[in-house]
Motif scaffolding. Sequence first.
Motif, short mmCIF file in Angstrom:
data_model
loop_
_atom_site.label_atom_id
_atom_site.label_comp_id
_atom_site.label_asym_id
_atom_site.label_seq_id
_atom_site.Cartn_x
_atom_site.Cartn_y
_atom_site.Cartn_z
N HIS A 29 0.46 -0.93 0.18
CA HIS A 29 -0.03 0.04 -0.22
C HIS A 29 1.23 0.75 -0.15
O HIS A 29 1.14 1.65 0.79
CB HIS A 29 -1.00 -0.13 1.42
CG HIS A 29 -1.75 0.76 1.15
ND1 HIS A 29 -2.68 1.07 0.66
CD2 HIS A 29 -1.50 2.29 2.35
CE1 HIS A 29 -3.33 2.66 0.41
NE2 HIS A 29 -2.86 3.10 1.73
N ALA A 83 -2.84 -15.77 1.46
CA ALA A 83 -3.41 -15.10 1.65
C ALA A 83 -4.15 -13.37 1.69
O ALA A 83 -3.37 -12.66 0.46
CB ALA A 83 -1.72 -14.03 2.97
N ARG A 84 -5.27 -13.55 1.56
CA ARG A 84 -6.27 -12.60 1.25
C ARG A 84 -6.46 -10.98 2.36
O ARG A 84 -6.92 -10.20 1.77
CB ARG A 84 -7.70 -12.42 0.79
CG ARG A 84 -7.58 -13.64 -0.16
CD ARG A 84 -6.96 -13.46 -1.35
NE ARG A 84 -8.29 -12.24 -2.05
CZ ARG A 84 -8.33 -10.98 -2.85
NH1 ARG A 84 -7.18 -10.97 -3.08
NH2 ARG A 84 -8.84 -9.92 -3.26
N ASN A 85 -6.28 -11.60 3.85
CA ASN A 85 -6.30 -10.73 4.65
C ASN A 85 -5.87 -11.41 5.63
O ASN A 85 -4.82 -11.75 5.66
CB ASN A 85 -7.88 -11.25 5.40
CG ASN A 85 -7.96 -12.32 5.93
OD1 ASN A 85 -7.70 -12.71 6.31
ND2 ASN A 85 -9.34 -12.16 5.25
N LYS A 86 -5.56 -9.86 7.65
CA LYS A 86 -4.42 -10.30 7.83
C LYS A 86 -4.31 -12.01 9.21
O LYS A 86 -3.18 -12.13 8.75
CB LYS A 86 -4.54 -9.53 8.86
CG LYS A 86 -3.32 -9.09 9.63
CD LYS A 86 -3.32 -8.03 10.90
CE LYS A 86 -2.34 -8.02 11.55
NZ LYS A 86 -3.02 -6.94 12.95
N SER A 87 -5.59 -12.35 8.96
CA SER A 87 -5.50 -13.62 9.44
C SER A 87 -5.00 -14.91 9.18
O SER A 87 -4.77 -15.33 8.93
CB SER A 87 -7.38 -14.00 9.82
OG SER A 87 -7.88 -14.58 8.35
N HIS A 88 -5.31 -14.54 7.54
CA HIS A 88 -4.69 -15.45 7.07
C HIS A 88 -2.90 -15.72 7.04
O HIS A 88 -2.08 -16.50 6.59
CB HIS A 88 -4.74 -15.13 5.22
CG HIS A 88 -5.41 -15.60 5.44
ND1 HIS A 88 -6.37 -15.24 3.97
CD2 HIS A 88 -6.60 -16.62 5.29
CE1 HIS A 88 -7.80 -15.51 3.62
NE2 HIS A 88 -7.94 -16.43 4.77
N LYS A 90 -1.87 -14.78 9.85
CA LYS A 90 -0.78 -15.34 11.62
C LYS A 90 -0.25 -16.93 11.44
O LYS A 90 -0.40 -17.33 11.24
CB LYS A 90 -2.11 -14.91 12.27
CG LYS A 90 -2.59 -13.61 12.45
CD LYS A 90 -4.42 -13.40 13.11
CE LYS A 90 -4.86 -12.67 14.26
NZ LYS A 90 -6.36 -12.49 14.29
N SER A 147 4.66 -10.90 -2.35
CA SER A 147 3.23 -9.87 -2.95
C SER A 147 3.23 -10.01 -4.86
O SER A 147 4.22 -10.09 -4.85
CB SER A 147 3.19 -8.68 -3.27
OG SER A 147 2.22 -7.56 -3.36
N HIS A 174 6.26 -11.60 8.44
CA HIS A 174 5.36 -11.04 9.53
C HIS A 174 5.36 -11.99 10.86
O HIS A 174 6.12 -13.33 11.14
CB HIS A 174 3.87 -11.74 9.08
CG HIS A 174 3.98 -11.15 7.48
ND1 HIS A 174 4.13 -11.58 6.70
CD2 HIS A 174 3.14 -9.65 7.30
CE1 HIS A 174 3.64 -10.65 5.32
NE2 HIS A 174 2.32 -9.54 6.07
N GLY A 178 0.61 -11.76 12.12
CA GLY A 178 0.26 -11.29 11.40
C GLY A 178 0.62 -9.44 10.63
O GLY A 178 0.56 -9.47 9.92
#
Length: 429
Positions: A29, A83-88, A90, A147, A174, A178
């Motif tokens: 980002h 991974a599509r979000n932070k939980s993925h 962790k 990425s 990470h 995460g």
Amino acid sequence: MSLLKYNDFLLKESLNFEYTLNEGGAYGHLQHPFDDFKLTMADLKDMINTTVNGAFGPENFVQEKTDGQNIMISWKDGHLIAARNKSHLKNAGAEALTAGALAQMFAGRGDIEVAYNAAMKDLTNSINKLSEKDKEKFFANGKKFASVEIITPVTQNTVPYGQNILVFHGVVEHDDSGAPVGEDKQAGRDLGKMISDANAAAQETFFVRGPQDIANKPFPNTSSRKSYYDKKLAEVMKESNCNPSSTVGEYALGMGKRILLEEAAKAKVTIPAQAEDGLARRIADIDKSFSVAMIKKELGDNATWFIDMEKSRAKELKRKVFAPLENLFIEIGTEMMRNMSAFLSANPTAAAETMRKEIDKSIAQIRKDGGPAEIEKLEHELSRVTAAGGLESIVPTEGITFVFKGTLYKYTGIFAPLHQIRSMVAYKK
């Protein structure tokens, strides 16, 4: 619609990949320079002069920013995960998506489903060619995620690249929560090279690669262009009551005050001196620490004027705050991109013409069907296009990314307003 197989695509387009694929992307980002409130006007002048002089080096990672679909991937326990979000992210990707789980997530999404499934298959095959030592180095069994940008004509956004490519941007490590703890921009280059060396770049659907640095060249007529941009920045500083040590945050506050007092004069409203900073911060969207209760206390009977103006015109006023500085960087970004000699797009000339036609159609549609708010936004975006040199300045790229004083920034040039105009039609923004 299905994606062309890589070999079929290569034959169909008669591409020389050594030539057409020599610009890469960058990940994350990213901020425009005018988004970073900590940068000073002196920093911006240094950045502009470095750009004009073509003085960025390899350590600045000057690369083409890509306009595709992003995915974060890693290698864990012998297979590819996403991974599509932070939980993925962790606990070393413990809850990350397998290829099958990702396929379920995008099931029924048409071309997006096809693109992600094909990307996972080709990434699995290419990364599997790396040694176990290299897999551990780049992915640390799920602690590090790369990425990747998925670029394919069937899921085209604004830039028509005309080919199927997977571009590694870089790698982020990470912690167990995460959160990112380390970033390796060089890893994108290294992954692309190792996959190429392993003869694993040309996969079934995609060509897998890392970002290749852009040749950072001085602008033509360097001295006069430097003087031109120095003068433009000086004008911006004067307009916002800034000096070389002023930050972008202080610029926003200064422009917020200027616009506040201009609007108050039109409405014949007197703003108490002690309320100017708080109201200006709201106009510039810095924060809303100056509460509605405080507005009512300080402005009294005129509070309704400000509250109604903010409610109906907040986006317009914020655009006015940042327009002078933003337009400066749109112009310099566009000039830098016009100075580039190669793009990821397979046919840059045709791609630029396609973009012009799409934008012309979007402009006509908005003017025909848009309401007052849409027309106002369109005119604002067209003013940004004008600042960049007009539609003839279109180049087939989303922008440039580069590192300056340890932070990754982007120049999006004319792409930014073009994307906004197209999105107004495509997504009704």
